[in-house]
Design an enzyme around this catalytic site. Structure first.
Site, PDB file in Angstrom:
ATOM      1  N   ARG A  20      -6.478   2.646  22.494  1.00  0.00           N
ATOM      2  CA  ARG A  20      -6.669   3.916  21.793  1.00  0.00           C
ATOM      3  C   ARG A  20      -7.644   4.790  22.562  1.00  0.00           C
ATOM      4  O   ARG A  20      -8.663   4.308  23.062  1.00  0.00           O
ATOM      5  CB  ARG A  20      -7.222   3.646  20.390  1.00  0.00           C
ATOM      6  CG  ARG A  20      -7.182   4.840  19.459  1.00  0.00           C
ATOM      7  CD  ARG A  20      -7.872   4.517  18.159  1.00  0.00           C
ATOM      8  NE  ARG A  20      -7.498   3.213  17.634  1.00  0.00           N
ATOM      9  CZ  ARG A  20      -8.266   2.480  16.837  1.00  0.00           C
ATOM     10  NH1 ARG A  20      -9.476   2.919  16.489  1.00  0.00           N
ATOM     11  NH2 ARG A  20      -7.859   1.318  16.394  1.00  0.00           N
ATOM     12  N   SER A 108      -2.451   6.257  14.999  1.00  0.00           N
ATOM     13  CA  SER A 108      -2.729   5.644  13.707  1.00  0.00           C
ATOM     14  C   SER A 108      -3.388   6.638  12.750  1.00  0.00           C
ATOM     15  O   SER A 108      -2.875   7.718  12.507  1.00  0.00           O
ATOM     16  CB  SER A 108      -3.573   4.386  13.904  1.00  0.00           C
ATOM     17  OG  SER A 108      -3.678   3.642  12.719  1.00  0.00           O
ATOM     18  N   HIS A 109      -4.555   6.285  12.212  1.00  0.00           N
ATOM     19  CA  HIS A 109      -5.245   7.101  11.206  1.00  0.00           C
ATOM     20  C   HIS A 109      -6.289   8.022  11.829  1.00  0.00           C
ATOM     21  O   HIS A 109      -7.043   8.673  11.107  1.00  0.00           O
ATOM     22  CB  HIS A 109      -5.945   6.186  10.195  1.00  0.00           C
ATOM     23  CG  HIS A 109      -6.944   5.272  10.839  1.00  0.00           C
ATOM     24  ND1 HIS A 109      -6.563   4.151  11.534  1.00  0.00           N
ATOM     25  CD2 HIS A 109      -8.291   5.323  10.932  1.00  0.00           C
ATOM     26  CE1 HIS A 109      -7.638   3.551  12.016  1.00  0.00           C
ATOM     27  NE2 HIS A 109      -8.700   4.241  11.661  1.00  0.00           N
ATOM     28  N   LYS A 118       0.201   0.176  20.022  1.00  0.00           N
ATOM     29  CA  LYS A 118       0.170  -1.091  19.310  1.00  0.00           C
ATOM     30  C   LYS A 118       1.322  -1.932  19.848  1.00  0.00           C
ATOM     31  O   LYS A 118       2.448  -1.438  19.985  1.00  0.00           O
ATOM     32  CB  LYS A 118       0.300  -0.884  17.800  1.00  0.00           C
ATOM     33  CG  LYS A 118      -0.893  -0.159  17.190  1.00  0.00           C
ATOM     34  CD  LYS A 118      -0.742   0.028  15.686  1.00  0.00           C
ATOM     35  CE  LYS A 118      -1.959   0.739  15.107  1.00  0.00           C
ATOM     36  NZ  LYS A 118      -1.824   0.965  13.640  1.00  0.00           N
ATOM     37  N   ASP A 242      -1.148   6.781   5.957  1.00  0.00           N
ATOM     38  CA  ASP A 242      -1.894   7.286   7.106  1.00  0.00           C
ATOM     39  C   ASP A 242      -0.934   7.791   8.179  1.00  0.00           C
ATOM     40  O   ASP A 242       0.278   7.892   7.958  1.00  0.00           O
ATOM     41  CB  ASP A 242      -2.861   6.225   7.629  1.00  0.00           C
ATOM     42  CG  ASP A 242      -2.181   5.128   8.427  1.00  0.00           C
ATOM     43  OD1 ASP A 242      -1.006   4.831   8.163  1.00  0.00           O
ATOM     44  OD2 ASP A 242      -2.827   4.555   9.325  1.00  0.00           O
ATOM     45  N   ASP A 244       0.446   6.636  10.820  1.00  0.00           N
ATOM     46  CA  ASP A 244       1.603   5.845  11.254  1.00  0.00           C
ATOM     47  C   ASP A 244       2.128   4.939  10.149  1.00  0.00           C
ATOM     48  O   ASP A 244       2.931   4.049  10.398  1.00  0.00           O
ATOM     49  CB  ASP A 244       1.276   5.034  12.512  1.00  0.00           C
ATOM     50  CG  ASP A 244       0.243   3.940  12.294  1.00  0.00           C
ATOM     51  OD1 ASP A 244      -0.581   4.068  11.364  1.00  0.00           O
ATOM     52  OD2 ASP A 244       0.252   2.953  13.058  1.00  0.00           O
ATOM     53  N   ASP A 246       0.946   2.533   8.216  1.00  0.00           N
ATOM     54  CA  ASP A 246       0.641   1.121   7.995  1.00  0.00           C
ATOM     55  C   ASP A 246      -0.547   0.936   7.057  1.00  0.00           C
ATOM     56  O   ASP A 246      -0.898  -0.191   6.716  1.00  0.00           O
ATOM     57  CB  ASP A 246       0.447   0.348   9.304  1.00  0.00           C
ATOM     58  CG  ASP A 246      -0.717   0.844  10.150  1.00  0.00           C
ATOM     59  OD1 ASP A 246      -1.447   1.765   9.713  1.00  0.00           O
ATOM     60  OD2 ASP A 246      -0.891   0.323  11.267  1.00  0.00           O
ATOM     61  N   ARG A 247      -1.167   2.045   6.607  1.00  0.00           N
ATOM     62  CA  ARG A 247      -2.225   2.001   5.587  1.00  0.00           C
ATOM     63  C   ARG A 247      -1.749   2.763   4.361  1.00  0.00           C
ATOM     64  O   ARG A 247      -1.188   3.861   4.486  1.00  0.00           O
ATOM     65  CB  ARG A 247      -3.504   2.671   6.081  1.00  0.00           C
ATOM     66  CG  ARG A 247      -4.222   1.988   7.224  1.00  0.00           C
ATOM     67  CD  ARG A 247      -5.494   2.748   7.533  1.00  0.00           C
ATOM     68  NE  ARG A 247      -6.283   2.106   8.568  1.00  0.00           N
ATOM     69  CZ  ARG A 247      -7.600   2.204   8.682  1.00  0.00           C
ATOM     70  NH1 ARG A 247      -8.276   2.943   7.816  1.00  0.00           N
ATOM     71  NH2 ARG A 247      -8.251   1.603   9.650  1.00  0.00           N
ATOM     72  N   HIS A 329      -4.551  -1.836   4.682  1.00  0.00           N
ATOM     73  CA  HIS A 329      -3.465  -2.616   5.279  1.00  0.00           C
ATOM     74  C   HIS A 329      -3.080  -3.715   4.286  1.00  0.00           C
ATOM     75  O   HIS A 329      -3.916  -4.541   3.921  1.00  0.00           O
ATOM     76  CB  HIS A 329      -3.921  -3.265   6.588  1.00  0.00           C
ATOM     77  CG  HIS A 329      -4.150  -2.304   7.716  1.00  0.00           C
ATOM     78  ND1 HIS A 329      -3.159  -1.948   8.596  1.00  0.00           N
ATOM     79  CD2 HIS A 329      -5.252  -1.630   8.099  1.00  0.00           C
ATOM     80  CE1 HIS A 329      -3.643  -1.099   9.481  1.00  0.00           C
ATOM     81  NE2 HIS A 329      -4.914  -0.880   9.202  1.00  0.00           N
TER      82      HIS A 329
END
Length: 463
Positions: A20, A108-109, A118, A242, A244, A246-247, A329
């Site tokens: 990242r 991501s977030h 990832k 979020d 992507d 996944d949250r 998650h």
């Protein structure tokens, strides 16, 4: 034919769980190409030849994915390009297509200027030492070479159908969905359109500038729009995702947020009704109430280290059907694949509420009520962050304190518990406290501040 050039990543880019950085500053197409070559070489070494690749909706993701694919094919891998979508869709592709590995381009977030990667091989996360070795390989220019192919494959329809397959209908619900302009927006729109009840969509258009709010539903201010819409629409609940997907974030019909541990406690009831005695995992930052609730329901609670890759590895080891983190998650291996998927978690929470004789708000009220701090972060030099935790642990052990050191130090006292751990991805210490009463919370915070000060670290003002 010239050999691929070595690449040295910025020291901040190679994280514990993923890669990242800030595009244009620490991350570039050249770095993405190196990721493709380095990761592709690791896949080749494990006997793999095909890899799925996908991207989120950030403005720079197409260029980074293209460079990634160039690196993968130059390492001799055939690439299945599944295009734009959420990270769980890439995980789904890696589990269901004829591929050996997967890579998602995603920030991501994080804010819009961030991006990253990832990765997984053989259905398992590529993290920790894997990432460190890949960085060393890239710096040495030690790559496999070859000429791979690229084929575009649409997995969105199959992913949508698989999500819908696990919906268990009950009464019709009114649901507000907030896509946060993230990569899950289109799947969210299609999913809501196929479910019974009334559905109100917010920020479903994928927009990498995130014009509505920051794409992280685990921060309360990012859920204000959802809370207002739930109240305005008289909805049963609201769900948010979020950048992507996944949250997950969830709001009950009274506009109150349910955090990750509370969701895990509710999901545990459903899972343990069919799997008595199963292990259910929560991370070290989770409320004690979730561990107590899992035990009350007949499960075996397991406290484990924070981090999606660490949790998934522990689930695989213990055959746990369910796990969750405070960060939103949620991992289902019960009827699902064991990876963190906020869209799937939304299907499960909607199913649970639709079939329950009470509202989500009532379910929330039945859970034990405690007082706690949010997750607090305070800066400390990279060279000191783990040493500080070691010093605190040693002092507490010498004093006979009750310490769980699975990830940092989680200290239990008659007042409750407090946590101090070093972040694996940032130059910060992470703190949290929880008690059943205000005076107890004040004493826990004072203990934490005192221990931090003894190691020369200034605690956050919130403490």
């Amino acid at each position: 034919m010239s050999l691929p050039a070595p690449h040295r990543f910025d020291r901040s880019v190679l994280r514990e769980y993923d890669i990242r950085g800030i595009v244009g500053r620490t991350l570039s197409p050249a770095a993405a190409r190196a990721v493709g070559r380095g990761f592709g070489t690791a896949v080749r070494e494990r006997g793999g030849r095909r890899v799925a690749a996908a991207r989120d909706g950030r403005l720079h993701s197409p260029a980074l994915q293209q460079a990634l694919i160039e690196g993968l094919t130059s390492a001799g891998l055939d690439v299945v390009d599944v295009g734009l979508g959420p990270t769980p869709m890439l995980y789904f592709a890696a589990h269901t297509l004829d591929v050996d590995a997967g890579v998602q381009v995603t920030g991501s977030h994080n804010p819009s200027e961030y991006n990253g990667f990832k990765m997984l091989i053989g259905g398992k996360s590529f993290w920790g030492d894997d990432i460190r070795r890949m960085g060393q390989r890239c710096a040495a220019g030690d790559f496999a070479t070859g000429t791979g192919s690229v084929v575009a494959t649409d997995v969105a329809a199959a992913y949508l159908e698989r999500l819908l397959r696990d919906y268990r209908p009950g009464r019709a619900l009114t649901v507000v969905w907030d896509g946060g302009n993230g990569a899950g927006g289109e799947i969210m729109r299609l999913l809501a359109g196929r479910l019974p009840g009334r559905h109100v969509l917010l920020n479903e258009t994928i927009d990498g500038t995130f014009p509505a709010h920051h794409p992280d539903p685990t921060v309360a201010k990012n859920l204000v729009q959802l809370q207002e819409a739930v109240m305005r629409e008289g909805a049963d609940l609201g769900v948010a995702f979020d950048g992507d997907a996944d949250r997950i974030g969830v709001v009950d019909g009274r506009g109150r947020i349910l955090w990750g541990a509370q969701l895990l406690a509710l999901f545990a009831g459903e899972v343990l009704a069919e799997r008595t005695g199963a292990t259910i995992i929560a991370d070290v930052k989770a409320s004690q109430t979730v561990f107590d609730e899992i035990a009350r329901l007949g499960g075996r609670p397991l406290m484990w280290r924070t981090g999606h890759s660490l949790i998934k590895a522990k689930m695989h080891e213990t055959k746990a059907p369910l796990a969750g983190e405070m960060s939103g998650h949620i991992f289902f291996a019960d009827r699902w694949y064991g990876f963190d998927d906020a869209l799937y978690a939304a299907v499960r929470i909607l199913s649970l509420v639709a079939r329950a004789p009470e509202s989500l708000a009532d379910m929330r009220d039945r859970l034990p009520q405690v007082m706690n701090t949010p997750e607090l972060r305070f800066p400390v030099d990279e060279t000191r962050k783990f040493a500080v935790v070691d010093e605190v642990r040693a002092r507490l052990r010498a004093a006979g304190a009750s310490v769980n050191d699975v990830d940092g130090v989680r200290v239990t006292t008659p007042d409750g518990w407090w946590l101090l751990r070093a972040s694996n991805t940032q130059d910060v210490l992470v703190a949290r406290c929880e008690s059943a009463w205000a005076d107890g919370l004040s004493r826990l915070k004072a203990d934490l501040v005192a221990e931090s000060n003894r190691s020369g670290v200034e605690a956050p003002k919130e403490l």
